[in-house]
Design a protein around this motif. Structure first.
Motif, mmCIF file in Angstrom:
data_model
loop_
_atom_site.group_PDB
_atom_site.id
_atom_site.type_symbol
_atom_site.label_atom_id
_atom_site.label_comp_id
_atom_site.label_asym_id
_atom_site.label_seq_id
_atom_site.Cartn_x
_atom_site.Cartn_y
_atom_site.Cartn_z
ATOM 1 N N GLY A 93 6.207 -8.071 -2.238
ATOM 2 C CA GLY A 93 5.890 -7.032 -1.256
ATOM 3 C C GLY A 93 6.889 -7.012 -0.120
ATOM 4 N N ALA A 94 7.345 -8.209 0.300
ATOM 5 C CA ALA A 94 8.339 -8.265 1.369
ATOM 6 C C ALA A 94 9.660 -7.642 0.907
ATOM 7 C CB ALA A 94 8.557 -9.710 1.800
ATOM 8 N N ALA A 95 10.051 -7.927 -0.346
ATOM 9 C CA ALA A 95 11.290 -7.335 -0.877
ATOM 10 C C ALA A 95 11.170 -5.821 -0.978
ATOM 11 C CB ALA A 95 11.602 -7.937 -2.255
ATOM 12 N N TRP A 96 10.021 -5.358 -1.460
ATOM 13 C CA TRP A 96 9.805 -3.909 -1.548
ATOM 14 C C TRP A 96 9.894 -3.262 -0.168
ATOM 15 C CZ3 TRP A 96 5.726 -1.342 0.865
ATOM 16 C CH2 TRP A 96 5.641 0.027 0.578
ATOM 17 N N GLY A 97 9.295 -3.901 0.818
ATOM 18 C CA GLY A 97 9.329 -3.357 2.171
ATOM 19 C C GLY A 97 10.746 -3.239 2.702
ATOM 20 N N GLY A 98 11.582 -4.261 2.437
ATOM 21 C CA GLY A 98 12.963 -4.204 2.897
ATOM 22 C C GLY A 98 13.757 -3.111 2.211
ATOM 23 N N TRP A 119 14.235 8.014 -4.855
ATOM 24 C CA TRP A 119 14.545 6.583 -4.858
ATOM 25 C C TRP A 119 13.397 5.762 -4.267
ATOM 26 C CZ3 TRP A 119 17.874 5.575 -8.208
ATOM 27 C CH2 TRP A 119 19.049 6.319 -8.373
ATOM 28 N N ILE A 120 12.744 6.298 -3.236
ATOM 29 C CA ILE A 120 11.600 5.579 -2.644
ATOM 30 C C ILE A 120 10.469 5.459 -3.660
ATOM 31 C CG2 ILE A 120 9.793 5.699 -0.887
ATOM 32 C CD1 ILE A 120 11.872 7.030 0.969
ATOM 33 N N VAL A 121 10.166 6.570 -4.333
ATOM 34 C CA VAL A 121 9.093 6.548 -5.341
ATOM 35 C C VAL A 121 9.468 5.625 -6.494
ATOM 36 C CG1 VAL A 121 7.838 7.938 -7.030
ATOM 37 C CG2 VAL A 121 8.231 8.826 -4.726
ATOM 38 N N GLY A 122 10.724 5.712 -6.956
ATOM 39 C CA GLY A 122 11.152 4.874 -8.068
ATOM 40 C C GLY A 122 11.101 3.397 -7.740
ATOM 41 N N THR A 123 11.545 3.028 -6.547
ATOM 42 C CA THR A 123 11.499 1.623 -6.124
ATOM 43 C C THR A 123 10.064 1.120 -6.017
ATOM 44 O OG1 THR A 123 13.575 1.899 -4.900
ATOM 45 C CG2 THR A 123 12.203 0.009 -4.321
ATOM 46 N N THR A 124 9.191 1.966 -5.456
ATOM 47 C CA THR A 124 7.776 1.579 -5.323
ATOM 48 C C THR A 124 7.129 1.395 -6.692
ATOM 49 O OG1 THR A 124 7.626 2.797 -3.244
ATOM 50 C CG2 THR A 124 5.557 2.255 -4.356
ATOM 51 N N THR A 126 8.562 0.742 -9.562
ATOM 52 C CA THR A 126 9.130 -0.427 -10.234
ATOM 53 C C THR A 126 8.518 -1.714 -9.708
ATOM 54 O OG1 THR A 126 11.228 0.746 -10.551
ATOM 55 C CG2 THR A 126 11.259 -1.656 -10.739
ATOM 56 N N SER A 127 8.384 -1.792 -8.374
ATOM 57 C CA SER A 127 7.813 -3.007 -7.782
ATOM 58 C C SER A 127 6.369 -3.221 -8.226
ATOM 59 C CB SER A 127 7.891 -2.916 -6.261
ATOM 60 O OG SER A 127 7.352 -4.077 -5.659
ATOM 61 N N VAL A 128 5.569 -2.148 -8.197
ATOM 62 C CA VAL A 128 4.155 -2.264 -8.592
ATOM 63 C C VAL A 128 4.033 -2.610 -10.076
ATOM 64 C CG1 VAL A 128 1.987 -1.002 -8.852
ATOM 65 C CG2 VAL A 128 3.352 -0.744 -6.761
ATOM 66 N N ALA A 129 4.793 -1.910 -10.925
ATOM 67 C CA ALA A 129 4.701 -2.143 -12.370
ATOM 68 C C ALA A 129 5.112 -3.562 -12.730
ATOM 69 C CB ALA A 129 5.571 -1.127 -13.108
ATOM 70 N N CYS A 130 6.193 -4.041 -12.124
ATOM 71 C CA CYS A 130 6.670 -5.385 -12.443
ATOM 72 C C CYS A 130 5.744 -6.464 -11.866
ATOM 73 C CB CYS A 130 8.096 -5.575 -11.934
ATOM 74 S SG CYS A 130 9.309 -4.601 -12.852
ATOM 75 N N THR A 131 5.110 -6.172 -10.735
ATOM 76 C CA THR A 131 4.127 -7.124 -10.201
ATOM 77 C C THR A 131 2.969 -7.299 -11.164
ATOM 78 O OG1 THR A 131 4.699 -6.591 -7.908
ATOM 79 C CG2 THR A 131 2.541 -7.582 -8.296
ATOM 80 N N PHE A 132 2.462 -6.201 -11.700
ATOM 81 C CA PHE A 132 1.384 -6.288 -12.686
ATOM 82 C C PHE A 132 1.865 -6.941 -13.981
ATOM 83 C CE2 PHE A 132 -0.755 -3.035 -10.064
ATOM 84 C CZ PHE A 132 -2.026 -3.579 -10.027
#
Length: 351
Positions: A93-98, A119-124, A126-132
């Motif tokens: 979450g910290a990496a996503w925020g940065g 890019w904001i949507v894609g990054t978000t 990716t972060s959520v999908a990979c976290t799960f």
């Protein structure tokens, strides 16, 4: 290594598509790729990974400044996936925020460019999908480890069960066979070969029968291809008779239908009585033993009273411990110890 390779690829594309001078873009890209390769090699999974990935983030901002169409911004998705797959949710979450903060800054500086939202949507995403995905992987690893532990525990329990069965069978066989052999020796001394032959034949029969029980216990097959059945409560009279033929003074009193005890409880009662009689014969030879079995109501009761003055052992042996475990495994209770009349084993197993 896959993440560092993807990082290098998009840095190269960023150099090709950037508006920055080559003398600025190239050192930034090379530094980002070098740091990414070092992180992939060392493999940190804590705050050190986030600190190291700050270098590729800065390089991405340098190469892709004011260019939402520059493919170097794919590194945002790469870095989001990297941190989410190898760290916990908090660091991811910290990496996503940065990363999102960098993209929002670019959006604020270039409001006329709508590509920053993508890019904001894609990054978000990716972060959520990979976290799960990481959580699913960790759960799967834990389940696999738990299954392996359960399998090993099951094997250990099976080995323990077989060891207990073999202990009871061999202990009974050796004790009763020793009584027959001793009687045969005395018969030879008394010049009574017929009695000696009879006792030796009984010892041989008992040994063969015990071997069949051992084979059945460990799951071996007999020569005829059938598995030898394990004994149950209906075999208690035959068990007592084997001790009597060896010269032991054993009386059996039965109340109720022995067949109603069932296979599991019947086997437990059989083994407990077998071990109790073996101990009584070994520690108090020649003394009378009274055995009572009741299959009445909601429980099966077994009481074995040896009139010998057997002292309580200093440590609980494997035989006594095995009897307790048999009763406990079926929700029952077993007590054993000295009483006024000698030594008593009392087992109560619910039906």
């Amino acid at each position: 290594m896959g993440a560092s390779a993807a990082l290098a690829l998009f840095m190269v594309l960023g150099i090709v598509m950037t508006r920055r001078p080559l003398e600025v873009a190239l050192p930034a890209a090379v530094l980002a790729v070098a740091v990414g390769a070092l992180l992939a090699w060392r493999g940190p999974q804590d705050w050190r990974l986030l600190a190291g990935l700050a270098v590729p983030v800065v390089a991405t901002a340098v190469l892709g400044h004011d260019q939402s169409a520059n493919l170097v911004w794919m590194t945002s998705c790469v870095l989001a996936a990297w941190t989410a797959l190898v760290t916990g949710p908090r660091l991811a979450g910290a990496a996503w925020g940065g990363l999102v903060a960098v993209l929002v800054t670019q959006l604020a500086l270039d409001r006329g460019e709508s590509g920053w939202f993508a890019w904001i949507v894609g990054t978000t995403f990716t972060s959520v999908a990979c976290t799960f995905a990481r959580r699913l992987r960790v759960t799967n690893e834990r389940l696999t480890a738990a299954q392996a532990e359960l399998a090993e525990r099951s094997r250990a329990e099976e080995r323990h069960r077989i060891a207990g069965e073999v202990h009871d069978v061999i202990g009974h066989a050796l004790t009763v066979s020793l009584l027959h052999i001793e009687g045969a020796r005395l018969a030879v001394d008394d010049d009574d070969p017929a009695d000696a032959r009879e006792r030796l034949a009984e010892a041989e029969r008992l040994t063969r029968h015990s071997l069949e029980e051992v084979r059945a216990t460990v799951g071996l097959m007999r020569a005829d291809g059938d598995t030898a059945p394990l004994p149950d409560a209906r075999d208690l009279p035959a068990l007592v008779e084997s001790f009597r033929r060896a010269g032991a003074r054993v009386e059996l009193h039965v109340s109720g239908d022995l067949a109603a005890a069932g296979q599991a409880r019947g086997l437990a009662v059989y083994r407990i009585l077998q071990e109790a009689l073996t101990n009584a014969t070994r520690h108090a030879p020649g003394e009378p033993v009274q055995a009572r079995v009741e299959v009445i109501g909601s429980e099966v009761t077994l009481e074995v009273l040896s009139s010998g003055a057997a002292a309580a052992p200093a440590l609980e042996g494997s035989g006594l411990r095995g009897m307790r475990e048999r009763a406990d495994s079926l929700g029952g209770l077993l007590t054993a110890g000295p009483v006024a009349q000698g030594w008593c084993v009392d087992a109560r197993i619910p039906r």
